[in-house]
Design a protein around this motif. Structure first.
Motif, PDB file in Angstrom:
ATOM      1  N   ALA A  64       0.857  -1.304   0.088  1.00 31.45           N
ATOM      2  CA  ALA A  64      -0.128   0.026  -0.131  1.00 31.45           C
ATOM      3  C   ALA A  64       0.739   1.463   0.057  1.00 31.45           C
ATOM      4  N   ALA A  65       1.857   1.258   0.683  1.00 35.66           N
ATOM      5  CA  ALA A  65       2.661   2.392   0.765  1.00 35.66           C
ATOM      6  C   ALA A  65       3.551   2.724  -0.528  1.00 35.66           C
ATOM      7  N   ALA A  66       3.907   1.470  -1.182  1.00 32.55           N
ATOM      8  CA  ALA A  66       4.514   1.498  -2.538  1.00 32.55           C
ATOM      9  C   ALA A  66       3.605   2.205  -3.534  1.00 32.55           C
ATOM     10  N   GLY A  67       2.557   1.793  -3.513  1.00 34.76           N
ATOM     11  CA  GLY A  67       1.431   2.471  -4.393  1.00 34.76           C
ATOM     12  C   GLY A  67       1.651   1.898  -6.008  1.00 34.76           C
ATOM     13  N   ASP A  68       1.850   2.940  -6.661  1.00 40.55           N
ATOM     14  CA  ASP A  68       2.444   2.593  -8.047  1.00 40.55           C
ATOM     15  C   ASP A  68       3.645   2.150  -8.488  1.00 40.55           C
TER      16      ASP A  68
END
Length: 73
Positions: free
Chosen positions: A62-66
């Motif tokens: 989730a923190a890394a996203g794209d």
């Protein structure tokens, strides 16, 4: 970026302990105390990786996203 110090320390300790037993004669593993220790170690390893799968990796994804990329396959 999350601090991975504790994760790294736990993995290092598990590897160290498993490697220490890998080179021991088979009769050592037959000792009840050693068997109990190895059973506890494998149980802890399982619980640790289950906790990572359920709590750590979803947060990191989730923190890394794209920017998230698959590590395997």
């Amino acid at each position: 970026m999350p601090d991975l110090t504790v994760v790294t320390l736990i993995h290092t300790a598990i590897r160290r302990d498993l490697e220490a037993f890998a080179d021991q004669p088979p009769e050592l593993a037959a000792r009840p105390a050693v068997g109990r220790y190895l059973a506890a170690l494998t149980g802890q390893s399982h619980d640790h990786h289950k906790a990572e799968d359920e709590g750590f990796w979803p947060l990191l994804r989730a923190a890394a996203g794209d920017q998230a990329e698959p590590v395997i396959g």
